[in-house]
Design a protein around this motif. Structure first.
Motif, PDB file in Angstrom:
ATOM      1  N   ARG A 209       8.812  -1.953  -2.193  1.00 23.55           N
ATOM      2  CA  ARG A 209       8.407  -0.429  -2.853  1.00 23.55           C
ATOM      3  C   ARG A 209       6.786  -0.622  -3.103  1.00 23.55           C
ATOM      4  N   PHE A 210       6.301   0.635  -3.184  1.00 22.77           N
ATOM      5  CA  PHE A 210       4.899   0.817  -3.498  1.00 22.77           C
ATOM      6  C   PHE A 210       4.471  -0.312  -4.575  1.00 22.77           C
ATOM      7  N   ASP A 211       3.210  -1.052  -4.392  1.00 28.78           N
ATOM      8  CA  ASP A 211       2.726  -1.624  -5.526  1.00 28.78           C
ATOM      9  C   ASP A 211       3.412  -3.023  -5.604  1.00 28.78           C
TER      10      ASP A 211
ATOM     11  N   ILE B  29      -6.106   3.931  -6.367  1.00 27.20           N
ATOM     12  CA  ILE B  29      -4.644   3.086  -7.196  1.00 27.20           C
ATOM     13  C   ILE B  29      -5.267   2.192  -8.023  1.00 27.20           C
TER      14      ILE B  29
ATOM     15  N   ARG C 113       0.887  -1.194  -0.055  1.00 26.74           N
ATOM     16  CA  ARG C 113      -0.090   0.159   0.076  1.00 26.74           C
ATOM     17  C   ARG C 113       0.866   1.256  -0.028  1.00 26.74           C
ATOM     18  N   PHE C 114       0.529   2.353  -0.639  1.00 27.55           N
ATOM     19  CA  PHE C 114       1.234   3.432  -0.725  1.00 27.55           C
ATOM     20  C   PHE C 114       1.428   4.080   0.704  1.00 27.55           C
TER      21      PHE C 114
ATOM     22  N   ASP D 250       5.253   9.437   3.468  1.00 22.96           N
ATOM     23  CA  ASP D 250       5.331   8.577   2.380  1.00 22.96           C
ATOM     24  C   ASP D 250       6.260   8.765   1.398  1.00 22.96           C
ATOM     25  N   ALA D 251       6.291   7.682   0.412  1.00 27.86           N
ATOM     26  CA  ALA D 251       7.172   7.870  -0.763  1.00 27.86           C
ATOM     27  C   ALA D 251       7.161   9.100  -1.586  1.00 27.86           C
TER      28      ALA D 251
ATOM     29  N   LYS E 286       1.780   4.631 -10.733  1.00 30.59           N
ATOM     30  CA  LYS E 286       3.368   4.621 -10.814  1.00 30.59           C
ATOM     31  C   LYS E 286       3.670   5.073 -12.301  1.00 30.59           C
TER      32      LYS E 286
ATOM     33  N   THR F 111       4.714   3.110   2.585  1.00 26.96           N
ATOM     34  CA  THR F 111       6.057   3.552   2.431  1.00 26.96           C
ATOM     35  C   THR F 111       6.351   4.857   3.262  1.00 26.96           C
TER      36      THR F 111
ATOM     37  N   GLY G 197      11.310   6.182   0.448  1.00 23.16           N
ATOM     38  CA  GLY G 197      10.949   5.720  -0.647  1.00 23.16           C
ATOM     39  C   GLY G 197      10.562   4.093  -0.450  1.00 23.16           C
TER      40      GLY G 197
ATOM     41  N   GLU H  90      -7.665   5.427  -0.999  1.00 22.97           N
ATOM     42  CA  GLU H  90      -6.386   5.676  -1.941  1.00 22.97           C
ATOM     43  C   GLU H  90      -6.186   4.162  -2.430  1.00 22.97           C
TER      44      GLU H  90
END
Lengths: 140, 140, 140, 140
Positions: free
Chosen positions: A72-74, D37, A13-14, B18-19, D48, A17, A21, D33
Motif C-alpha cells: 500500500r501507499f507509503d 507527501i 509512491r502514491f 491510483d488509490a 495518510k 497504487t 487500493g 507529489e
C-alpha cells in the motif's frame, strides 16, 4: 531473508497504487530493476559504467513475480537481490520483498533472467571475466 | 470542442488509476503526448520521421494541466489537440479532454510548450519551413 | 498465434520506452492487463461489472514474461490472450504479443495467475459458475 | 534554492527515462507529489492521516512544469517544496528541482494547485484550521 546479502529500501509512491487500493502488479518489475541497479552500483561505475565504458548492454529476457500480499501507499519496503546462474552471456537475479513495518515474511518474490549483449550490435556477449568474478565474489 | 479540428480517442487503463480511485494527475501528460503524436502522424513519416529524417528533435519546455473532473478506469476519452503560437523554434499545443460517455464539457484542459532543437547538438533550431507551413495549413 | 481466439491491438506509447530505446520490461504487464480487461469486456458489464455487481475481485498472484525482441515507439502490437487452468478460485491467462508490421513470430509471451476473492473480505472465493461457464465457452 | 525550507532527495529511476535518453515529462509530476507527501509527512499521521483520520481529501486541480534541462538515469535530484496561497479550501505547492551533481540552478520548476474536499462527498471543504496553522508555521 535467507541467502540474500544485499538489499535496498524504498517507500511506495502514491502513483504506484491503483484503484484497487494496492500497488499495481507492474510496479514490482520497476522495484526489481532498482534493486538490480543498486546491486551493480557497488562496482566502479555501476550499471552506467558497465554500459558506457565496457560497451556491454544488459537485456532482460524473462521476468517472474509471485505476489503474496498487497503493498500500500507509503509502505516501507526492503528489496533483497542476489545474482545466480552465471553461464556464458546469461545470468539471473533473484529477489524477495519485505515490508519493514510488518516483517512477517516476503510480500513478493521473483526473478529476472538477463543476457549480456554488445551495446552496438546487440549480439550475445560472454559476460566479461572481471564482471563474472566480481559477481561471484559478492555472492560467495 | 470549439476551435479544435483534431482529436484522438483512448480508454482509461487500469494502471493509470491510483488509490483515490481516479486517474493519477501525471497520466494526463501522457495522454497529451499521445494526442501530439497522433496529430503529427498526419505528416509523411509523422513524429518519428521528423526526428529520423530531418534531424529535428522536439523538446517539451513547459506543461500545464487544469483537472476539472476525475477520470475513472475504462472511461472513453477524446483528446482534442491543436498547435498555436508558432514563432521561430517555438510552438505550443493546446488540449481539451472530453469524456465520451458524459459529454458535459471538458474533464481537463491544458497546453504544452515545445522547441525544435537539432537532434545532435540539442541547440535551438528554427522550425523547418515545410513543418511550419503544414501546421499553419492544418489549423487554418 | 496458434490456440488463441482473442486479441486486442495497441500502439507503443512514447512514455513506455526507456533510455535503451526500447519498451521498458514493466510495460508488458500493463499490456497483458489491457488484453485481460478487453477479453472480459465481452461479458455483460465486463471486468467492472464483475467487481461492482458481483462483489468478486480478481487479484494477480503470479506473472511471467518472456521477452523475445525489443518493441519500439509507435510499433503496432497485437496482444493475444486466453484463459486456462480454471480450478476453484484460481485461473490463468496466457498471452502472446505479435508486432503487426513485422509478423515474424511473437515478440513476447507470458502468463498471469489469478484468484477470485470476495471484494470485501479479500478471502478466496470459488469462481462464480456463470463466469466459469462463460470462460469455458469462450475457449472451447 | 531561495525561499524554500523543505526538500526531499531522489535518484532518477531507469524506467523514468524515455527513448530520447532523458526523463519523460510526466515523471516530474510524480516527483512533485513525492515532495508534497514528504512535506506533509512532518504532520502527525502525514498525508495518510489527513485523509484517514480527518476525512479530508486533497485533490489536484492544476499543475505546471517548466523543464529547463533534461534529467538522466541515476541523476541525484533534490526536490524543493513549499506551500503558498492558502485561501479557504484552496492552496498551492511550489517546487524547484536541483541536480545535486551539477548544482547550476534548477533543472525544473513548477507548481500544483489543490483543494481540500470532503473524502466522502468530494465537496469543497475549508482547510481545517489546525492544518492551515501548521502550514503557516512551516513557511513563516
Amino acid at each position: 531473508m535467507d541467502g540474500f546479502r544485499f538489499s535496498t529500501d524504498l517507500k511506495v509512491r502514491f502513483n504506484e497504487t491503483d484503484a484497487q487500493g494496492v500497488v499495481h502488479n507492474s510496479a514490482y518489475l520497476v522495484w526489481f530493476e532498482i534493486a538490480r541497479i543498486d546491486y551493480l552500483a557497488r562496482f566502479p561505475g555501476g550499471y552506467k559504467g558497465l554500459v558506457e565504458e565496457h560497451d556491454v548492454d544488459v537485456t532482460t529476457i524473462e521476468s517472474y513475480v509471485r505476489y503474496r500480499a498487497g503493498c500500500r501507499f507509503d509502505d516501507r519496503l526492503r528489496i533483497w537481490a542476489r545474482t545466480t546462474d552465471l553461464r556464458g552471456a546469461r545470468f539471473r537475479f533473484e529477489y524477495a520483498i519485505e515490508r519493514l513495518t510488518d516483517p512477517a515474511g516476503a510480500v513478493a518474490e521473483g526473478w529476472t533472467a538477463h543476457a549480456c549483449v554488445d551495446a552496438k550490435t546487440l549480439k550475445l556477449l560472454r559476460m566479461p571475466v572481471w564482471l563474472a568474478e566480481r559477481l561471484a565474489e559478492l555472492e560467495l
